[in-house]
Design a protein around this motif. Sequence first.
Motif, PDB file in Angstrom:
ATOM      1  N   ARG A  74      36.445 -25.412 -20.363  1.00  0.00           N
ATOM      2  CA  ARG A  74      35.842 -25.088 -21.742  1.00  0.00           C
ATOM      3  C   ARG A  74      34.659 -25.597 -21.693  1.00  0.00           C
ATOM      4  NH1 ARG A  74      39.227 -27.234 -26.892  1.00  0.00           N
ATOM      5  NH2 ARG A  74      38.562 -29.382 -26.167  1.00  0.00           N
ATOM      6  N   GLY A  75      34.254 -27.013 -21.155  1.00  0.00           N
ATOM      7  CA  GLY A  75      33.096 -27.676 -21.055  1.00  0.00           C
ATOM      8  C   GLY A  75      31.951 -26.966 -20.445  1.00  0.00           C
ATOM      9  N   GLN A  76      32.410 -25.935 -19.355  1.00  0.00           N
ATOM     10  CA  GLN A  76      31.422 -25.151 -18.942  1.00  0.00           C
ATOM     11  C   GLN A  76      31.083 -23.760 -19.831  1.00  0.00           C
ATOM     12  OE1 GLN A  76      33.409 -24.249 -15.368  1.00  0.00           O
ATOM     13  NE2 GLN A  76      32.790 -26.179 -14.287  1.00  0.00           N
ATOM     14  N   MET A 129      57.170 -31.810 -36.194  1.00  0.00           N
ATOM     15  CA  MET A 129      56.140 -32.144 -35.460  1.00  0.00           C
ATOM     16  C   MET A 129      56.358 -31.540 -34.125  1.00  0.00           C
ATOM     17  SD  MET A 129      55.015 -35.530 -33.428  1.00  0.00           S
ATOM     18  CE  MET A 129      53.618 -36.271 -33.871  1.00  0.00           C
ATOM     19  N   ILE A 130      55.375 -30.426 -33.426  1.00  0.00           N
ATOM     20  CA  ILE A 130      55.844 -29.922 -32.339  1.00  0.00           C
ATOM     21  C   ILE A 130      54.731 -30.273 -31.441  1.00  0.00           C
ATOM     22  CG2 ILE A 130      55.747 -27.845 -31.162  1.00  0.00           C
ATOM     23  CD1 ILE A 130      56.497 -26.383 -33.707  1.00  0.00           C
ATOM     24  N   GLU A 131      55.321 -31.017 -30.168  1.00  0.00           N
ATOM     25  CA  GLU A 131      54.417 -31.282 -29.188  1.00  0.00           C
ATOM     26  C   GLU A 131      54.413 -30.237 -28.052  1.00  0.00           C
ATOM     27  OE1 GLU A 131      53.648 -35.184 -26.361  1.00  0.00           O
ATOM     28  OE2 GLU A 131      55.652 -34.892 -26.632  1.00  0.00           O
ATOM     29  N   LEU A 132      53.174 -30.191 -27.547  1.00  0.00           N
ATOM     30  CA  LEU A 132      52.792 -29.355 -26.332  1.00  0.00           C
ATOM     31  C   LEU A 132      52.836 -30.125 -25.021  1.00  0.00           C
ATOM     32  CD1 LEU A 132      50.187 -27.019 -28.118  1.00  0.00           C
ATOM     33  CD2 LEU A 132      52.558 -26.409 -27.719  1.00  0.00           C
ATOM     34  N   GLU A 133      53.621 -30.006 -24.303  1.00  0.00           N
ATOM     35  CA  GLU A 133      53.620 -30.893 -23.039  1.00  0.00           C
ATOM     36  C   GLU A 133      53.046 -30.268 -21.783  1.00  0.00           C
ATOM     37  OE1 GLU A 133      58.221 -32.827 -24.387  1.00  0.00           O
ATOM     38  OE2 GLU A 133      57.819 -30.874 -22.848  1.00  0.00           O
ATOM     39  N   VAL A 134      52.044 -30.908 -21.385  1.00  0.00           N
ATOM     40  CA  VAL A 134      51.364 -30.155 -20.337  1.00  0.00           C
ATOM     41  C   VAL A 134      50.591 -31.288 -19.201  1.00  0.00           C
ATOM     42  CG1 VAL A 134      49.079 -28.875 -19.899  1.00  0.00           C
ATOM     43  CG2 VAL A 134      50.203 -28.603 -22.020  1.00  0.00           C
ATOM     44  N   ASP A 135      50.838 -30.973 -17.849  1.00  0.00           N
ATOM     45  CA  ASP A 135      50.493 -31.654 -17.025  1.00  0.00           C
ATOM     46  C   ASP A 135      49.150 -32.074 -17.028  1.00  0.00           C
ATOM     47  OD1 ASP A 135      52.999 -31.003 -15.948  1.00  0.00           O
ATOM     48  OD2 ASP A 135      52.333 -29.922 -14.324  1.00  0.00           O
ATOM     49  N   HIS A 136      48.888 -33.414 -16.456  1.00  0.00           N
ATOM     50  CA  HIS A 136      47.736 -34.139 -16.592  1.00  0.00           C
ATOM     51  C   HIS A 136      46.559 -33.176 -15.759  1.00  0.00           C
ATOM     52  CE1 HIS A 136      44.612 -36.862 -14.885  1.00  0.00           C
ATOM     53  NE2 HIS A 136      44.803 -37.538 -16.124  1.00  0.00           N
ATOM     54  N   ASP A 137      46.733 -32.752 -14.694  1.00  0.00           N
ATOM     55  CA  ASP A 137      45.946 -32.030 -13.882  1.00  0.00           C
ATOM     56  C   ASP A 137      45.598 -30.630 -14.423  1.00  0.00           C
ATOM     57  OD1 ASP A 137      46.027 -33.952 -11.928  1.00  0.00           O
ATOM     58  OD2 ASP A 137      46.941 -32.612 -10.664  1.00  0.00           O
ATOM     59  N   GLU A 138      46.447 -29.922 -15.211  1.00  0.00           N
ATOM     60  CA  GLU A 138      46.290 -28.856 -15.928  1.00  0.00           C
ATOM     61  C   GLU A 138      45.245 -29.128 -17.139  1.00  0.00           C
ATOM     62  OE1 GLU A 138      46.744 -25.793 -15.821  1.00  0.00           O
ATOM     63  OE2 GLU A 138      46.459 -24.704 -17.690  1.00  0.00           O
ATOM     64  N   LEU A 139      45.501 -30.396 -17.876  1.00  0.00           N
ATOM     65  CA  LEU A 139      44.705 -30.823 -18.961  1.00  0.00           C
ATOM     66  C   LEU A 139      43.238 -30.684 -18.615  1.00  0.00           C
ATOM     67  CD1 LEU A 139      46.784 -33.592 -20.436  1.00  0.00           C
ATOM     68  CD2 LEU A 139      46.422 -31.306 -21.359  1.00  0.00           C
ATOM     69  N   ILE A 140      43.059 -31.600 -17.446  1.00  0.00           N
ATOM     70  CA  ILE A 140      41.687 -31.786 -16.812  1.00  0.00           C
ATOM     71  C   ILE A 140      40.923 -30.439 -16.536  1.00  0.00           C
ATOM     72  CG2 ILE A 140      40.362 -32.506 -14.960  1.00  0.00           C
ATOM     73  CD1 ILE A 140      41.569 -35.032 -16.068  1.00  0.00           C
ATOM     74  N   SER A 141      41.708 -29.546 -15.910  1.00  0.00           N
ATOM     75  CA  SER A 141      41.223 -28.041 -15.457  1.00  0.00           C
ATOM     76  C   SER A 141      40.941 -27.187 -16.946  1.00  0.00           C
ATOM     77  CB  SER A 141      42.102 -27.426 -14.625  1.00  0.00           C
ATOM     78  OG  SER A 141      42.349 -26.132 -14.902  1.00  0.00           O
ATOM     79  N   PRO A 183      44.391 -33.958 -25.594  1.00  0.00           N
ATOM     80  CA  PRO A 183      43.253 -33.142 -25.426  1.00  0.00           C
ATOM     81  C   PRO A 183      43.783 -32.138 -24.407  1.00  0.00           C
ATOM     82  CG  PRO A 183      42.826 -35.440 -25.016  1.00  0.00           C
ATOM     83  CD  PRO A 183      44.340 -35.374 -24.928  1.00  0.00           C
ATOM     84  N   GLY A 184      43.346 -30.880 -24.776  1.00  0.00           N
ATOM     85  CA  GLY A 184      43.447 -29.703 -23.863  1.00  0.00           C
ATOM     86  C   GLY A 184      44.955 -29.076 -23.785  1.00  0.00           C
ATOM     87  N   ALA A 185      45.790 -29.624 -24.709  1.00  0.00           N
ATOM     88  CA  ALA A 185      47.106 -29.252 -24.533  1.00  0.00           C
ATOM     89  C   ALA A 185      47.270 -27.723 -25.223  1.00  0.00           C
ATOM     90  CB  ALA A 185      48.076 -30.051 -25.261  1.00  0.00           C
TER      91      ALA A 185
END
Length: 194
Positions: A129-131, A112-124, A10-12
Amino acid sequence: MLNIVLFGPPGAGKGTQSQIVMNRYNLMHLSTGDILRNAMDRKTPRGIQAKKYMSRGELVPDELVIGIIGRRLDEYLNKTNGFIFDGFPRTTLQAKEFDIILAQKQISITLMIELEVDHDELISRLMKRGQLCGRSDDQDIDVINNRINIYNQSTRPLMEYYKAQGKYVGINGMGDVDEIYQRICSVIDKEIQK
Ligand code: B4P
Protein backbone atom coordinates in the motif's frame (compact mmCIF):
# COMPACT_ATOMS: atom_id res chain seq x y z
CA MET A 1 -29.10 -1.00 15.86
CA LEU A 2 -26.21 -3.09 14.54
CA ASN A 3 -22.92 -1.71 15.84
CA ILE A 4 -19.77 -3.57 14.83
CA VAL A 5 -16.20 -2.92 15.98
CA LEU A 6 -13.86 -4.24 13.28
CA PHE A 7 -10.63 -5.01 15.06
CA GLY A 8 -7.16 -6.15 14.07
CA PRO A 9 -3.56 -5.03 13.58
CA PRO A 10 -2.47 -2.46 10.98
CA GLY A 11 -2.92 -4.06 7.56
CA ALA A 12 -5.43 -6.66 8.76
CA GLY A 13 -8.03 -5.45 6.26
CA LYS A 14 -10.28 -3.39 8.54
CA GLY A 15 -10.66 -0.50 6.12
CA THR A 16 -10.99 -2.80 3.11
CA GLN A 17 -13.70 -4.97 4.68
CA SER A 18 -15.56 -2.02 6.25
CA GLN A 19 -16.19 -0.57 2.80
CA ILE A 20 -18.03 -3.68 1.60
CA VAL A 21 -19.68 -4.75 4.86
CA MET A 22 -21.23 -1.27 5.30
CA ASN A 23 -23.04 -1.58 1.95
CA ARG A 24 -24.49 -4.99 2.69
CA TYR A 25 -25.95 -4.01 6.07
CA ASN A 26 -26.55 -0.35 5.33
CA LEU A 27 -24.22 0.88 8.07
CA MET A 28 -22.23 4.07 8.55
CA HIS A 29 -18.45 3.50 8.39
CA LEU A 30 -16.46 5.48 10.97
CA SER A 31 -12.68 5.13 10.59
CA THR A 32 -10.67 7.19 13.06
CA GLY A 33 -7.62 6.74 10.80
CA ASP A 34 -9.48 8.22 7.78
CA ILE A 35 -10.91 11.08 9.86
CA LEU A 36 -7.46 11.92 11.26
CA ARG A 37 -5.79 11.75 7.81
CA ASN A 38 -8.47 14.05 6.44
CA ALA A 39 -7.84 16.52 9.31
CA MET A 40 -4.10 16.29 8.59
CA ASP A 41 -4.62 17.05 4.88
CA ARG A 42 -6.79 20.06 5.78
CA LYS A 43 -4.19 21.16 8.37
CA THR A 44 -6.83 21.68 11.06
CA PRO A 45 -5.58 22.10 14.68
CA ARG A 46 -6.55 18.45 15.39
CA GLY A 47 -4.84 17.31 12.21
CA ILE A 48 -1.65 19.17 13.09
CA GLN A 49 -1.69 17.61 16.56
CA ALA A 50 -2.38 14.09 15.18
CA LYS A 51 0.37 14.27 12.57
CA LYS A 52 3.13 14.24 15.22
CA TYR A 53 1.94 10.85 16.45
CA MET A 54 0.80 9.23 13.21
CA SER A 55 4.06 9.93 11.37
CA ARG A 56 5.89 7.92 14.06
CA GLY A 57 3.31 5.12 14.06
CA GLU A 58 2.17 6.06 17.58
CA LEU A 59 -1.38 6.28 18.86
CA VAL A 60 -2.96 9.71 18.86
CA PRO A 61 -4.01 10.89 22.41
CA ASP A 62 -7.19 9.23 23.65
CA GLU A 63 -9.11 12.48 24.32
CA LEU A 64 -8.62 13.60 20.73
CA VAL A 65 -10.07 10.43 19.13
CA ILE A 66 -12.83 10.04 21.74
CA GLY A 67 -13.96 13.62 20.96
CA ILE A 68 -14.00 12.83 17.23
CA ILE A 69 -16.11 9.70 17.67
CA GLY A 70 -18.57 11.45 20.03
CA ARG A 71 -19.18 14.22 17.50
CA ARG A 72 -19.63 11.78 14.58
CA LEU A 73 -22.09 9.69 16.59
CA ASP A 74 -24.20 12.78 17.29
CA GLU A 75 -24.12 13.68 13.61
CA TYR A 76 -25.22 10.29 12.23
CA LEU A 77 -27.16 8.56 15.00
CA ASN A 78 -30.60 9.28 13.59
CA LYS A 79 -29.59 8.68 9.97
CA THR A 80 -28.34 5.08 10.01
CA ASN A 81 -29.14 1.43 10.87
CA GLY A 82 -25.88 1.21 12.76
CA PHE A 83 -22.13 1.76 12.58
CA ILE A 84 -18.92 -0.01 11.69
CA PHE A 85 -16.18 1.33 13.92
CA ASP A 86 -12.87 0.82 12.11
CA GLY A 87 -9.74 1.44 14.16
CA PHE A 88 -11.67 2.55 17.26
CA PRO A 89 -11.44 1.82 20.15
CA ARG A 90 -7.70 1.14 20.32
CA THR A 91 -7.01 1.45 24.07
CA THR A 92 -8.85 0.28 27.19
CA LEU A 93 -9.55 3.90 28.13
CA GLN A 94 -11.12 4.51 24.69
CA ALA A 95 -13.28 1.37 25.09
CA LYS A 96 -14.49 2.36 28.57
CA GLU A 97 -15.26 5.96 27.58
CA PHE A 98 -16.94 4.65 24.43
CA ASP A 99 -19.29 2.44 26.46
CA ILE A 100 -20.27 5.46 28.56
CA ILE A 101 -20.95 7.59 25.46
CA LEU A 102 -22.98 4.79 23.82
CA ALA A 103 -25.00 4.19 26.99
CA GLN A 104 -25.90 7.90 27.12
CA LYS A 105 -27.37 7.46 23.63
CA GLN A 106 -29.08 4.20 24.68
CA ILE A 107 -27.13 2.08 22.20
CA SER A 108 -24.32 -0.46 22.58
CA ILE A 109 -21.75 -2.48 20.66
CA THR A 110 -23.25 -5.62 19.12
CA LEU A 111 -20.03 -7.43 18.18
CA MET A 112 -16.28 -6.99 18.02
CA ILE A 113 -14.86 -8.94 15.07
CA GLU A 114 -11.11 -9.42 14.99
CA LEU A 115 -9.30 -10.15 11.71
CA GLU A 116 -6.39 -12.47 12.53
CA VAL A 117 -3.47 -12.11 10.11
CA ASP A 118 0.16 -13.37 10.21
CA HIS A 119 2.88 -10.80 10.90
CA ASP A 120 4.68 -11.32 7.54
CA GLU A 121 1.43 -10.86 5.63
CA LEU A 122 0.75 -7.57 7.50
CA ILE A 123 4.19 -6.23 6.54
CA SER A 124 3.73 -7.25 2.92
CA ARG A 125 0.24 -5.65 2.62
CA LEU A 126 1.35 -2.39 4.23
CA MET A 127 4.56 -2.08 2.17
CA LYS A 128 2.50 -2.71 -0.98
CA ARG A 129 0.00 0.00 0.00
CA GLY A 130 2.92 2.35 0.78
CA GLN A 131 4.20 1.88 -2.79
CA LEU A 132 0.78 2.20 -4.41
CA CYS A 133 -0.90 4.97 -2.39
CA GLY A 134 2.03 6.84 -0.91
CA ARG A 135 0.66 6.77 2.65
CA SER A 136 3.73 7.92 4.57
CA ASP A 137 3.15 5.65 7.61
CA ASP A 138 3.22 2.65 5.22
CA GLN A 139 6.55 3.54 3.64
CA ASP A 140 8.96 3.07 6.51
CA ILE A 141 9.55 -0.40 7.95
CA ASP A 142 10.44 1.02 11.39
CA VAL A 143 7.13 2.94 11.54
CA ILE A 144 5.22 -0.19 10.41
CA ASN A 145 6.92 -2.34 13.06
CA ASN A 146 6.22 0.33 15.70
CA ARG A 147 2.49 0.28 14.78
CA ILE A 148 2.36 -3.52 15.01
CA ASN A 149 4.22 -3.51 18.37
CA ILE A 150 1.89 -0.86 19.78
CA TYR A 151 -1.07 -2.89 18.57
CA ASN A 152 0.22 -5.98 20.38
CA GLN A 153 0.98 -4.06 23.60
CA SER A 154 -1.86 -1.55 23.89
CA THR A 155 -4.67 -2.54 21.55
CA ARG A 156 -4.86 -6.35 21.36
CA PRO A 157 -5.55 -6.68 25.14
CA LEU A 158 -8.87 -4.93 24.42
CA MET A 159 -10.21 -8.21 23.08
CA GLU A 160 -10.43 -9.36 26.71
CA TYR A 161 -12.68 -6.38 27.49
CA TYR A 162 -15.14 -7.41 24.77
CA LYS A 163 -14.73 -11.14 25.51
CA ALA A 164 -15.86 -10.44 29.08
CA GLN A 165 -19.02 -8.88 27.59
CA GLY A 166 -19.54 -11.94 25.32
CA LYS A 167 -19.13 -9.79 22.21
CA TYR A 168 -15.79 -10.93 20.78
CA VAL A 169 -15.43 -13.14 17.68
CA GLY A 170 -12.05 -13.83 16.03
CA ILE A 171 -11.97 -14.80 12.36
CA ASN A 172 -9.24 -15.85 9.93
CA GLY A 173 -8.14 -12.70 8.07
CA MET A 174 -5.84 -14.57 5.67
CA GLY A 175 -6.98 -15.20 2.09
CA ASP A 176 -8.63 -13.09 -0.57
CA VAL A 177 -10.89 -10.13 0.21
CA ASP A 178 -14.12 -11.89 -0.80
CA GLU A 179 -13.36 -15.01 1.26
CA ILE A 180 -12.80 -12.88 4.36
CA TYR A 181 -15.92 -10.82 3.60
CA GLN A 182 -18.00 -14.05 3.54
CA ARG A 183 -16.56 -15.05 6.94
CA ILE A 184 -17.47 -11.67 8.44
CA CYS A 185 -21.00 -11.80 6.99
CA SER A 186 -21.62 -15.26 8.39
CA VAL A 187 -20.71 -14.02 11.90
CA ILE A 188 -22.98 -10.98 11.54
CA ASP A 189 -25.86 -13.00 10.04
CA LYS A 190 -25.67 -15.47 12.92
CA GLU A 191 -25.89 -12.56 15.38
CA ILE A 192 -28.84 -10.99 13.54
CA GLN A 193 -30.76 -14.30 13.60
CA LYS A 194 -30.36 -14.70 17.38
P1 B4P B 1 -5.66 3.24 10.49
O1 B4P B 1 -6.13 4.18 9.46
O2 B4P B 1 -6.69 2.55 11.31
O3 B4P B 1 -4.75 2.26 9.64
P2 B4P B 1 -4.31 0.76 9.74
O4 B4P B 1 -4.30 0.28 11.13
O5 B4P B 1 -3.04 0.70 8.97
O6 B4P B 1 -5.37 -0.17 9.00
P3 B4P B 1 -6.25 0.04 7.70
O7 B4P B 1 -7.63 -0.23 8.09
O8 B4P B 1 -6.06 1.32 7.02
O9 B4P B 1 -5.66 -0.96 6.63
P4 B4P B 1 -6.29 -2.28 6.09
O10 B4P B 1 -6.02 -3.19 7.20
O11 B4P B 1 -7.68 -2.19 5.57
O12 B4P B 1 -4.66 3.96 11.52
C1 B4P B 1 -3.59 4.80 11.10
C2 B4P B 1 -3.02 5.58 12.29
O13 B4P B 1 -4.03 6.50 12.81
C3 B4P B 1 -2.60 4.78 13.53
O14 B4P B 1 -1.29 4.27 13.37
C4 B4P B 1 -2.71 5.86 14.66
O15 B4P B 1 -1.60 6.71 14.64
C5 B4P B 1 -3.92 6.68 14.25
N1 B4P B 1 -5.18 6.23 14.89
C6 B4P B 1 -6.28 5.75 14.21
N2 B4P B 1 -7.25 5.42 15.09
C7 B4P B 1 -6.76 5.69 16.35
C8 B4P B 1 -7.29 5.53 17.66
N3 B4P B 1 -8.51 5.03 17.87
N4 B4P B 1 -6.51 5.89 18.72
C9 B4P B 1 -5.30 6.41 18.53
N5 B4P B 1 -4.72 6.57 17.30
C10 B4P B 1 -5.44 6.22 16.21
O16 B4P B 1 -5.49 -2.62 4.76
C11 B4P B 1 -4.10 -2.59 4.60
C12 B4P B 1 -3.71 -2.97 3.15
O17 B4P B 1 -3.93 -4.36 2.94
C13 B4P B 1 -4.51 -2.27 2.05
O18 B4P B 1 -3.62 -1.83 1.06
C14 B4P B 1 -5.42 -3.33 1.48
O19 B4P B 1 -5.66 -3.17 0.10
C15 B4P B 1 -4.65 -4.60 1.74
N6 B4P B 1 -5.51 -5.74 1.96
C16 B4P B 1 -6.62 -5.76 2.72
N7 B4P B 1 -7.16 -7.01 2.73
C17 B4P B 1 -6.34 -7.79 1.97
C18 B4P B 1 -6.35 -9.17 1.61
N8 B4P B 1 -7.30 -10.01 2.01
N9 B4P B 1 -5.33 -9.64 0.83
C19 B4P B 1 -4.36 -8.80 0.41
N10 B4P B 1 -4.31 -7.49 0.71
C20 B4P B 1 -5.27 -6.97 1.47
